[in-house]
Design a protein around this motif. Sequence first.
Motif, PDB file in Angstrom:
ATOM      1  N   GLU A  84      10.650 -16.613  35.890  1.00  0.00           N
ATOM      2  CA  GLU A  84      11.669 -17.646  35.646  1.00  0.00           C
ATOM      3  C   GLU A  84      11.928 -18.435  36.927  1.00  0.00           C
ATOM      4  O   GLU A  84      12.125 -17.854  37.993  1.00  0.00           O
ATOM      5  CB  GLU A  84      12.961 -16.986  35.150  1.00  0.00           C
ATOM      6  CG  GLU A  84      14.174 -17.897  35.027  1.00  0.00           C
ATOM      7  CD  GLU A  84      13.973 -19.069  34.061  1.00  0.00           C
ATOM      8  OE1 GLU A  84      13.665 -18.847  32.884  1.00  0.00           O
ATOM      9  OE2 GLU A  84      14.110 -20.238  34.514  1.00  0.00           O
ATOM     10  N   ASP A 109       8.103 -20.158  40.316  1.00  0.00           N
ATOM     11  CA  ASP A 109       7.546 -21.255  39.531  1.00  0.00           C
ATOM     12  C   ASP A 109       6.178 -20.780  39.025  1.00  0.00           C
ATOM     13  O   ASP A 109       5.311 -20.427  39.837  1.00  0.00           O
ATOM     14  CB  ASP A 109       7.387 -22.466  40.468  1.00  0.00           C
ATOM     15  CG  ASP A 109       6.785 -23.670  39.778  1.00  0.00           C
ATOM     16  OD1 ASP A 109       6.230 -23.520  38.675  1.00  0.00           O
ATOM     17  OD2 ASP A 109       6.866 -24.775  40.370  1.00  0.00           O
ATOM     18  N   ASN A 138       8.087 -19.412  25.094  1.00  0.00           N
ATOM     19  CA  ASN A 138       8.584 -20.657  24.526  1.00  0.00           C
ATOM     20  C   ASN A 138       8.511 -21.586  25.731  1.00  0.00           C
ATOM     21  O   ASN A 138       9.390 -21.590  26.576  1.00  0.00           O
ATOM     22  CB  ASN A 138      10.022 -20.429  24.025  1.00  0.00           C
ATOM     23  CG  ASN A 138      10.748 -21.711  23.730  1.00  0.00           C
ATOM     24  OD1 ASN A 138      10.148 -22.779  23.619  1.00  0.00           O
ATOM     25  ND2 ASN A 138      12.071 -21.622  23.604  1.00  0.00           N
ATOM     26  N   TYR A 142       7.804 -29.829  29.580  1.00  0.00           N
ATOM     27  CA  TYR A 142       7.357 -30.789  30.610  1.00  0.00           C
ATOM     28  C   TYR A 142       6.110 -30.303  31.349  1.00  0.00           C
ATOM     29  O   TYR A 142       5.493 -31.058  32.082  1.00  0.00           O
ATOM     30  CB  TYR A 142       8.508 -31.111  31.594  1.00  0.00           C
ATOM     31  CG  TYR A 142       8.828 -30.021  32.603  1.00  0.00           C
ATOM     32  CD1 TYR A 142       8.498 -30.163  33.948  1.00  0.00           C
ATOM     33  CD2 TYR A 142       9.469 -28.845  32.216  1.00  0.00           C
ATOM     34  CE1 TYR A 142       8.789 -29.169  34.875  1.00  0.00           C
ATOM     35  CE2 TYR A 142       9.766 -27.845  33.134  1.00  0.00           C
ATOM     36  CZ  TYR A 142       9.419 -28.021  34.458  1.00  0.00           C
ATOM     37  OH  TYR A 142       9.712 -27.027  35.374  1.00  0.00           O
TER      38      TYR A 142
HETATM   39  N1  SAM Z   1      12.464 -18.141  26.581  1.00  0.00           N
HETATM   40  C1  SAM Z   1      13.758 -18.767  26.416  1.00  0.00           C
HETATM   41  C2  SAM Z   1      14.005 -18.982  24.939  1.00  0.00           C
HETATM   42  O1  SAM Z   1      13.046 -19.043  24.196  1.00  0.00           O
HETATM   43  O2  SAM Z   1      15.177 -19.129  24.560  1.00  0.00           O
HETATM   44  C3  SAM Z   1      13.865 -20.075  27.193  1.00  0.00           C
HETATM   45  C4  SAM Z   1      12.810 -21.095  26.873  1.00  0.00           C
HETATM   46  S1  SAM Z   1      13.090 -22.683  27.600  1.00  0.00           S
HETATM   47  C5  SAM Z   1      12.174 -23.708  26.494  1.00  0.00           C
HETATM   48  C6  SAM Z   1      11.993 -22.748  29.018  1.00  0.00           C
HETATM   49  C7  SAM Z   1      12.334 -21.773  30.156  1.00  0.00           C
HETATM   50  O3  SAM Z   1      11.357 -21.938  31.186  1.00  0.00           O
HETATM   51  C8  SAM Z   1      13.672 -21.993  30.838  1.00  0.00           C
HETATM   52  O4  SAM Z   1      14.283 -20.758  31.064  1.00  0.00           O
HETATM   53  C9  SAM Z   1      13.298 -22.671  32.165  1.00  0.00           C
HETATM   54  O5  SAM Z   1      14.235 -22.471  33.192  1.00  0.00           O
HETATM   55  C10 SAM Z   1      11.971 -21.996  32.458  1.00  0.00           C
HETATM   56  N2  SAM Z   1      11.079 -22.774  33.339  1.00  0.00           N
HETATM   57  C11 SAM Z   1      10.969 -24.124  33.453  1.00  0.00           C
HETATM   58  N3  SAM Z   1      10.011 -24.457  34.335  1.00  0.00           N
HETATM   59  C12 SAM Z   1       9.481 -23.296  34.789  1.00  0.00           C
HETATM   60  C13 SAM Z   1       8.461 -22.994  35.740  1.00  0.00           C
HETATM   61  N4  SAM Z   1       7.789 -23.961  36.369  1.00  0.00           N
HETATM   62  N5  SAM Z   1       8.191 -21.684  35.999  1.00  0.00           N
HETATM   63  C14 SAM Z   1       8.870 -20.693  35.350  1.00  0.00           C
HETATM   64  N6  SAM Z   1       9.854 -20.937  34.445  1.00  0.00           N
HETATM   65  C15 SAM Z   1      10.159 -22.215  34.165  1.00  0.00           C
END
Ligand code: SAM
Length: 314
Positions: A84, A109, A138, A142
């Motif tokens: 995360e 990241d 999920n 972007y």
């Molecule tokens: N898994 C959760 C759900 O289904 O309710 C959250 C999904 S949400 C669409 C995307 C998640 O990816 C968020 O928690 C966001 O902070 C995280 N995220 C965004 N960019 C990311 C990155 N580059 N690396 C890791 N996590 C990332």
Amino acid sequence: MMDLCSVSAVKRLLSENSLSPRKSLGQNFLINARIPEMIAESSSEFARKSISNNVPIGVIEIGPGIGALTDELANYFDRVVSVEIDPGLSLLFKKTFAGYNNVELISADILKTDIPALVSDCFNDVVSEGGNVSVCANLPYYITTPVIMKLLESFGPTVKNPLSSVTVMIQSEVADRLCAQPGSSDYGSITASVRLRANVVKLFDVSPGSFYPPPKVNSTVIRIIPHGGIREVFPGAPDDNTECRKFFELTSKIIEASFSQRRKTLTNSLSGLFPKDKTASALVKIGKNPDVRGERLSTEDFCALTHMLLTEKE
Ligand code: SAM
């Protein structure tokens, strides 16, 4: 089982931790409990198909957020490692899953994470006991394509990608492109490039109402099943690994050039790489019309074309 997947729980957990959904990080949290269950159940079933009973299975989760999918993955997999990027969500996640002995969080990241190192550092025992590692997410929309390409490109084209499968929720529009057939309007460079590395199947669609906040687009869960290397797609690829890598790179270049100007014939699109008459003759030898456009060629056709262009005499 905790309630992490209802609109009231998501809103309460966010506000108790002074957080709100960050659009820039693609934060759309699941609020339909059936969806994480279906993702976890079907990906673990797939992982178990190819291994003996009673060996462990592991999963990397990208972007766990509040943990709705993590909670289900922890039921179906022996080890869950979630990556995360958001520090606020990471803190909340650590509190929520403190009592779980099969869930680990990495605050990072995913695009800057060394995937082979993650697999070997976190799942060494799973793999050495004969188990395997999957990916579930999920995905933050972007970065859908870069994440998928990173997972597929982290392991070279001559070896079997150790990931059992990648089961991810993505925008339906991208899912249509990844699953498109040659000749259709959705078929493009990304379709052919992904298919060089993996097969893709659609599992099910998910409407915006299953998320908080709802995204502007429809979503689809797909399964990406990595090939055992390029030789599995095209058995005529060179046996020697260095030559095989060159073959793969040239095929990728040809695919990219073929779709850079869709309306052009392949002989014209590839004229920067090969003389037109050479491409035309190679096309005829693989059973294609010399005036064909790139969008009509399957991944196997692109491999056959590369092979012919490399072996044909001037
Ligand atoms: N898994 C959760 C759900 O289904 O309710 C959250 C999904 S949400 C669409 C995307 C998640 O990816 C968020 O928690 C966001 O902070 C995280 N995220 C965004 N960019 C990311 C990155 N580059 N690396 C890791 N996590 C990332």
